[in-house]
Design an enzyme around this catalytic site. Structure first.
Site, mmCIF file in Angstrom:
data_model
loop_
_atom_site.group_PDB
_atom_site.id
_atom_site.type_symbol
_atom_site.label_atom_id
_atom_site.label_comp_id
_atom_site.label_asym_id
_atom_site.label_seq_id
_atom_site.Cartn_x
_atom_site.Cartn_y
_atom_site.Cartn_z
ATOM 1 N N HIS A 78 0.825 -1.216 0.000
ATOM 2 C CA HIS A 78 0.000 0.000 0.000
ATOM 3 C C HIS A 78 0.856 1.260 0.000
ATOM 4 O O HIS A 78 0.543 2.217 -0.702
ATOM 5 C CB HIS A 78 -0.972 -0.001 1.184
ATOM 6 C CG HIS A 78 -1.944 -1.151 1.141
ATOM 7 N ND1 HIS A 78 -2.741 -1.508 2.195
ATOM 8 C CD2 HIS A 78 -2.229 -2.044 0.150
ATOM 9 C CE1 HIS A 78 -3.479 -2.553 1.864
ATOM 10 N NE2 HIS A 78 -3.171 -2.904 0.629
ATOM 11 N N HIS A 235 -9.500 -1.814 -5.062
ATOM 12 C CA HIS A 235 -8.385 -2.165 -4.180
ATOM 13 C C HIS A 235 -7.410 -3.113 -4.878
ATOM 14 O O HIS A 235 -6.201 -3.052 -4.645
ATOM 15 C CB HIS A 235 -8.866 -2.773 -2.861
ATOM 16 C CG HIS A 235 -7.734 -2.960 -1.897
ATOM 17 N ND1 HIS A 235 -7.245 -1.932 -1.133
ATOM 18 C CD2 HIS A 235 -6.929 -4.031 -1.663
ATOM 19 C CE1 HIS A 235 -6.206 -2.364 -0.437
ATOM 20 N NE2 HIS A 235 -5.988 -3.646 -0.733
ATOM 21 N N ASP A 239 -3.422 -2.602 -5.177
ATOM 22 C CA ASP A 239 -2.392 -3.603 -4.874
ATOM 23 C C ASP A 239 -1.475 -3.834 -6.080
ATOM 24 O O ASP A 239 -0.253 -3.957 -5.937
ATOM 25 C CB ASP A 239 -3.043 -4.938 -4.494
ATOM 26 C CG ASP A 239 -3.541 -4.977 -3.062
ATOM 27 O OD1 ASP A 239 -3.126 -4.141 -2.247
ATOM 28 O OD2 ASP A 239 -4.358 -5.868 -2.765
ATOM 29 N N HIS A 262 -1.333 -10.982 -5.270
ATOM 30 C CA HIS A 262 0.077 -10.596 -5.136
ATOM 31 C C HIS A 262 1.016 -11.578 -5.838
ATOM 32 O O HIS A 262 2.013 -11.175 -6.439
ATOM 33 C CB HIS A 262 0.458 -10.501 -3.659
ATOM 34 C CG HIS A 262 -0.304 -9.447 -2.927
ATOM 35 N ND1 HIS A 262 -0.271 -8.114 -3.283
ATOM 36 C CD2 HIS A 262 -1.137 -9.526 -1.864
ATOM 37 C CE1 HIS A 262 -1.036 -7.426 -2.466
ATOM 38 N NE2 HIS A 262 -1.578 -8.254 -1.595
HETATM 39 ZN ZN LIG Z 1 -4.084 -4.486 -0.425
#
Ligand SMILES: [Zn+2]
Length: 315
Positions: A78, A235, A239, A262
């Site tokens: 973040h 969001h 990311d 991720h």
């Molecule tokens: Zn996040």
């Protein structure tokens, strides 16, 4: 020609880590040209440093972790997203603790730090990596690709079997204005039925309704509702911007992500590094592509830190 940017002064933020649940504080400091973003920690008799780069990538389970030796930093995505979203090329992020503070679960607190500090333009052109041929990675139905494009942009698609999420697609033009207006405020989200499982694995220990949007089986646990009807996909864009910044150079291309996370985000960064015939460097000067590639594949931290006054006393 765009120039590299850093911050005019230092700024500070304290709180707790989303996953460790431990107290966490950071200071973001200005850094010289070509530094990139470097995490630093003052020990009893030395400064530990870890560049925000793919050679230092640790585990990517529900957050992105960087590590050099015994110095590790949890949940970097973040703060990295806010710095990349606002086109800050060079900064030292000093830590007290081993995780970035969660604050409200979005990138807004880190953008506020940038605003408090002010942005300083530096006397060196900004380098760019421009995609000239498609690069893709996938994991079954999940995938992420980058295609040639005149401008950096992201199209993200998610599909969760929950009445408040379902299928969401978001298209983002990567500019600081769009980032601040539409992406930075989107918060971390989780499903109540998964939270106890996360706790059992030592994750999400600092999670609360203050820093996480929590979905029940059919609705929302948070009283204050969603900030955007499609907050979840926004969001995911947040990311992705943070994870892509681990390349260390802004990328000009159009990213298409489908139900990624991720692990896939960072696998794409690795695929870009390992396919140098599919991109060119802009403003790289005499150093060219090879020296940049060397810097991205070495796992030895060779950062030369100038005098940096510690914001926190050594523990
Ligand atoms: Zn996040």
């Amino acid at each position: 020609m765009r120039h590299q940017q850093t911050l005019e002064t230092s700024s500070f933020l304290s709180g707790i880590g989303l996953h460790s649940g431990n107290p966490a504080s950071i200071a973001i400091h200005p850094a010289p040209i070509n530094s990139g973003v470097v995490f630093v920690k003052h020990g009893a008799d030395q400064i530990q440093s870890c560049p925000a780069g793919i050679p230092f990538l640790g585990q990517t389970d529900h957050c992105t972790t960087l590590q050099v030796g015994d110095f590790y930093i949890q949940t970097v995505e973040h703060v990295l997203s806010a710095l990349a979203g606002f086109e800050i090329d060079n900064a030292y992020v000093e830590l007290l603790g081993s995780e970035i503070p969660a604050d409200d679960g979005s990138a807004t607190p880190f953008l506020d730090m940038v605003h408090q500090s002010g942005i300083l333009t530096q006397k060196e052109p900004r380098k760019y990596l421009k995609i000239v041929q498609p690069i893709s990675v996938n994991d079954g139905q999940r995938s992420i690709s980058v295609l040639p494009s005149a401008l950096p942009q992201i199209t993200y698609f998610i599909d969760f079997p929950h009445p408040l999420i379902q299928q969401q697609e978001y298209h983002h033009f990567c500019t600081p204005y769009e980032y601040g207006k539409n992406i930075a405020g989107a918060r971390t989200f989780a499903f109540r039925k998964e939270i106890e499982f996360l706790w059992s694995r030592g994750l999400g220990l600092g999670g609360s309704l203050h820093n996480t949007v929590v979905f029940s089986d059919t609705g929302l646990v948070n009283d204050d509702g969603l900030r955007f009807s499609n907050e979840c996909v926004r969001h995911k864009v947040l990311d992705l911007i943070g994870d892509l910044s681990l390349l260390g150079i802004p990328i000009i291309g159009h990213f298409f992500a489908k139900c990624a996370g991720h692990a896939l985000h960072t696998q794409l960064v690795q695929a870009i590094i390992h396919n140098p015939d599919k991109w060119i460097m802009l403003n790289a000067g005499k150093t060219g592509k090879d020296s940049i590639l060397n810097g991205k594949t070495s796992s030895t931290s060779t950062v030369q830190l100038p005098e940096l006054q510690p914001a926190f006393h050594a523990l």
